[in-house]
Every structure is written in structure tokens, then in C-alpha cells.
Design a protein around this motif. Structure first.
Motif, mmCIF file in Angstrom:
data_model
loop_
_atom_site.group_PDB
_atom_site.id
_atom_site.type_symbol
_atom_site.label_atom_id
_atom_site.label_comp_id
_atom_site.label_asym_id
_atom_site.label_seq_id
_atom_site.Cartn_x
_atom_site.Cartn_y
_atom_site.Cartn_z
ATOM 1 N N THR A 17 0.841 -1.199 0.000
ATOM 2 C CA THR A 17 0.000 0.000 0.000
ATOM 3 C C THR A 17 0.877 1.251 0.000
ATOM 4 N N ALA A 18 1.852 1.290 0.887
ATOM 5 C CA ALA A 18 2.739 2.453 0.969
ATOM 6 C C ALA A 18 3.553 2.633 -0.311
ATOM 7 N N LEU A 19 4.053 1.542 -0.872
ATOM 8 C CA LEU A 19 4.842 1.637 -2.104
ATOM 9 C C LEU A 19 4.003 2.134 -3.275
ATOM 10 N N LEU A 20 2.758 1.673 -3.373
ATOM 11 C CA LEU A 20 1.878 2.140 -4.450
ATOM 12 C C LEU A 20 1.561 3.628 -4.277
ATOM 13 N N ARG A 21 1.302 4.038 -3.048
ATOM 14 C CA ARG A 21 1.040 5.465 -2.791
ATOM 15 C C ARG A 21 2.231 6.315 -3.225
ATOM 16 N N ASN A 22 3.443 5.828 -2.950
ATOM 17 C CA ASN A 22 4.649 6.558 -3.356
ATOM 18 C C ASN A 22 4.767 6.684 -4.864
ATOM 19 N N GLN A 23 4.091 5.819 -5.596
ATOM 20 C CA GLN A 23 4.090 5.873 -7.058
ATOM 21 C C GLN A 23 2.894 6.657 -7.604
ATOM 22 N N GLY A 24 2.139 7.291 -6.711
ATOM 23 C CA GLY A 24 1.009 8.118 -7.135
ATOM 24 C C GLY A 24 -0.288 7.354 -7.332
ATOM 25 N N ILE A 25 -0.352 6.104 -6.881
ATOM 26 C CA ILE A 25 -1.566 5.296 -7.002
ATOM 27 C C ILE A 25 -2.448 5.567 -5.782
ATOM 28 N N ARG A 26 -3.724 5.736 -6.015
ATOM 29 C CA ARG A 26 -4.674 5.896 -4.903
ATOM 30 C C ARG A 26 -4.905 4.501 -4.325
ATOM 31 N N ALA A 27 -4.241 4.219 -3.201
ATOM 32 C CA ALA A 27 -4.272 2.890 -2.593
ATOM 33 C C ALA A 27 -4.668 2.996 -1.128
#
Length: 172
Positions: A17-27
Motif C-alpha cells: 500500500t505504501a509503495l503504491l502510494r509513493n508511485q502516485g496510485i490511490r491505494a
């Protein structure tokens, strides 16, 4: 509709979840969404949140589940490009609300190592549920990502699936 990324405990959902958020994904991590995940009795009534101490009685009479009305709200809030990451015993009741399913697949030894610090009552329940949940996700058409890899590799693979589904092609 949103994407559900699910996997058994130890598959790396919270880290992802944190890694996806860092890539700009709404997670969103389903365990962190207010009013979504809770301990429920057999009738689906909420009996407590994640702060409840596990006891044999709790595990024998209750399950970790998602609140139906709240699932629909969360999916609406996420939008078409959003990702909900989590697992719940009753997630099958809501699987039709997602247009994409991703399974973070792992083997029993990896799971055992990753959940070694968790409560012993949970560890037994977690081990029993591994093959069942993974089979159900596959039966529902989930795409798989090898969750035994490093968190960065898992994130890369999930991002590739999300981007290919959106038609944006490569990660470059």
C-alpha cells in the motif's frame, strides 16, 4: 470500479500500500479504513475492531470481515484507478464490485516466516487459510503476483498489471 489486491497475512499488503502510494496510485489498506474492517459475529454484526485481543473464543465465534455499506463507499471514493488492499473472510460477498482482482501469492514457508511474530492463535488460523483463500481468488479470475519476492519487485509487478489494464503500457 476499483482493483482489489488481496493476499493472505504475510503477503505484504500493508507494505505494498505504501509503495503504491509513493508511485502516485490511490491505494488504501482495508485494515486502516475507518469503519470498513472489524471483528464480526456469525450474523455479520460488528463485535470489535482490530484492538481486540485474540482469544480462542473470539476466533471460534467471530471473523475478520468487511462492512457491506462501507465497502461500496470506499470503492466509490477510490474511483476507477483506485486500489483496495486487504483480506476479509467475507470479501467474496463484495468481489463483484471490483473490476480487477490481484492475488499476492505466497507459499507456506514464506508465510510462516513472515508471520512468526504474530499471536500464536492467529498463526494457526493463518496457516490453515492460505491454500483456501488463494484457490478462491484464482477461481474468481485473479491475476497473480509472486509475493515471495522483495517488496519492490512485488510493487513493480502490481504496477505493471495496473498500467497494462489502463492501457498505458510500460513502466518507463
Amino acid at each position: 470500479m476499483a482493483t482489489l489486491v488481496s493476499g493472505n497475512p504475510g503477503s505484504g499488503k500493508s507494505t505494498l500500500t505504501a509503495l503504491l502510494r509513493n508511485q502516485g496510485i490511490r491505494a488504501l489498506d482495508s485494515d486502516e479504513v475507518l469503519g470498513l474492517a472489524a471483528w464480526m459475529d456469525a450474523s455479520g454484526e460488528v463485535v470489535g475492531d482490530g484492538s481486540l485481543e485474540p482469544t480462542p473464543e473470539l476466533l471460534a465465534t467471530c471473523f475478520w470481515g468487511w462492512s457491506g455499506p462501507r465497502v461500496a463507499q470506499v470503492i466509490d471514493e477510490l474511483g476507477a484507478d483506485g486500489v483496495l488492499l486487504g483480506i476479509a473472510v467475507n470479501q467474496w460477498d463484495f468481489i463483484h464490485l471490483f473490476d480487477r482482482l490481484v492475488l499476492l501469492e505466497l507459499d507456506a514457508p514464506t508465510q510462516r516466516d513472515r508471520v512468526a511474530s504474530r499471536d500464536p492463535l492467529f498463526r494457526q488460523q493463518i496457516a490453515v487459510g492460505l491454500p483456501v483463500m488463494q484457490a478462491q481468488m484464482l477461481d474468481h479470475g485473479a491475476q497473480t503476483v509472486d509475493a515471495t519476492q522483495t517488496a519492490e519487485h512485488v510493487a513493480r509487478d502490481v504496477l505493471a498489471l495496473l498500467r497494462s489494464a489502463r492501457g498505458t503500457g510500460s513502466l518507463d
